[in-house]
Write a protein that holds these residues in place. Structure first.
Motif, mmCIF file in Angstrom:
data_model
loop_
_atom_site.group_PDB
_atom_site.id
_atom_site.type_symbol
_atom_site.label_atom_id
_atom_site.label_comp_id
_atom_site.label_asym_id
_atom_site.label_seq_id
_atom_site.Cartn_x
_atom_site.Cartn_y
_atom_site.Cartn_z
ATOM 1 N N GLY A 242 38.355 -68.407 43.890
ATOM 2 C CA GLY A 242 39.560 -67.786 43.376
ATOM 3 C C GLY A 242 40.655 -67.681 44.421
ATOM 4 N N HIS B 178 49.634 -63.735 45.166
ATOM 5 C CA HIS B 178 48.607 -64.091 44.196
ATOM 6 C C HIS B 178 48.637 -63.164 42.985
ATOM 7 N N LEU C 201 49.220 -64.382 39.049
ATOM 8 C CA LEU C 201 48.328 -63.975 37.966
ATOM 9 C C LEU C 201 49.065 -63.218 36.860
ATOM 10 N N TYR D 239 38.163 -58.226 44.284
ATOM 11 C CA TYR D 239 38.775 -58.901 43.144
ATOM 12 C C TYR D 239 38.047 -60.168 42.696
#
Length: 302
Positions: free
Chosen positions: A41, A93, A97, A208
């Motif tokens: 990720g 990031h 998202l 996360y």
């Protein structure tokens, strides 16, 4: 008539710093490509970006002569640079998202506005008229490059806000590097800053991400490339350049990161570039050319 030796040395130093800044921006522009190719990720890839860079940055730091007038650990700007870069990657990031990539990128390109303001009020570096003209052209070019697909939507306001926060953190990061380079050599600064960022991003990635480790040799190769190209080369060359070039001008050259990212996506991923994007790239180059410093010798740092 030949130039004085000191003037020639200053020009060579500025030329080397500018070349480093351009190469660093291009290297940083490759990071979205590596993040897309990674099999972890985005927060995990951000962590590995700095973590895998640490051994190489440590070697760089060990090869430097001790030049700092006081212990590096007492320099607040060094520590602050690591925290701010972690914040930059974290909110970048989050923005990706929570909103579109175009929105996040477009809003992140407002960083030079905050750099100019911060350099003026905090570092005493004022921007001249040609710098203002260059900034305007770069901002227009950045809008044309990544803002052609910008779209406002109430449900994406939070993500858009994260994009602006990203710009603020990156601006603070550049100002911290500039301040730290007054006393700290490039390799040492890059290593300590990246180490601080790594610790913070490990906590973020652990919280996360469902997994931290790549699942294949290809995944590790991509992350190593991200660390070497975007972190060691990209951020290292940026720190080197900020020892000589003023922060406001350097922030404009970082616009080349967006240009490089678009070109990499066009060449490697076969993503089409619209005429407006080509125009945006040209305007950015024109803005950098107009704003280029004519004489920064007085502002050069060790």
């Amino acid at each position: 008539m030949s130039l004085p030796a000191t003037s020639l040395a200053d020009r060579r130093r500025e030329g080397a710093a500018l070349a480093a800044l351009v190469l660093g921006a291009i290297a940083m522009g490759a990071s979205p490509l590596f993040v897309r190719m990674a099999d972890v990720g985005p927060f995990a890839s951000a962590f590995w970006r700095t973590a895998l860079a640490l051994p190489f940055l440590a070697i760089w730091a060990l090869t430097e002569k001790a030049a700092a007038p006081r212990p590096v650990t007492s320099n607040r700007a060094v520590w602050l640079s690591g925290v701010l870069f972690a914040g930059d990657l974290f909110f970048w990031h989050l923005a990706i998202l929570a909103t579109t990539v175009a929105n996040a990128t477009f809003l992140a390109t407002t960083a030079p506005l905050f750099v100019v303001a911060g350099a003026w009020f905090l570092l005493g570096e004022r921007i001249q008229q040609r710098g203002i003209a260059g900034l305007a052209l770069c901002l227009i070019g950045g809008a044309a490059l990544v803002g052609h697909s910008y779209g406002f939507a109430p449900e994406r306001l939070t993500g858009d806000f994260y994009g602006i926060v990203t710009a603020v953190f990156f601006a603070g990061y550049m100002l911290a590097l500039r301040a730290a380079r007054r006393e700290v050599p490039t390799g040492t600064l890059s290593f300590i800053s990246a180490a601080i960022t790594t610790v913070i991003l490990f906590v973020v990635a652990y919280a996360y991400e469902p997994r931290l480790l790549p699942q294949s040799a290809h995944g590790w190769t991509v992350l190593v490339a991200l660390a070497l190209i975007s972190q060691v080369a990209g951020q290292g060359l940026l720190a080197f350049a900020l020892g000589t070039l003023p922060a406001p001008f350097s922030s404009l050259v970082i616009f080349l990161e967006a240009v490089a990212a678009a070109l990499f996506a066009w060449i490697i991923l076969h993503e089409a570039l619209a005429p407006m994007q080509w125009l945006g790239g040209i305007l950015i180059l024109a803005g950098i050319w107009i704003a280029r410093p004519r004489n920064t010798a007085a502002g050069s740092l060790p």
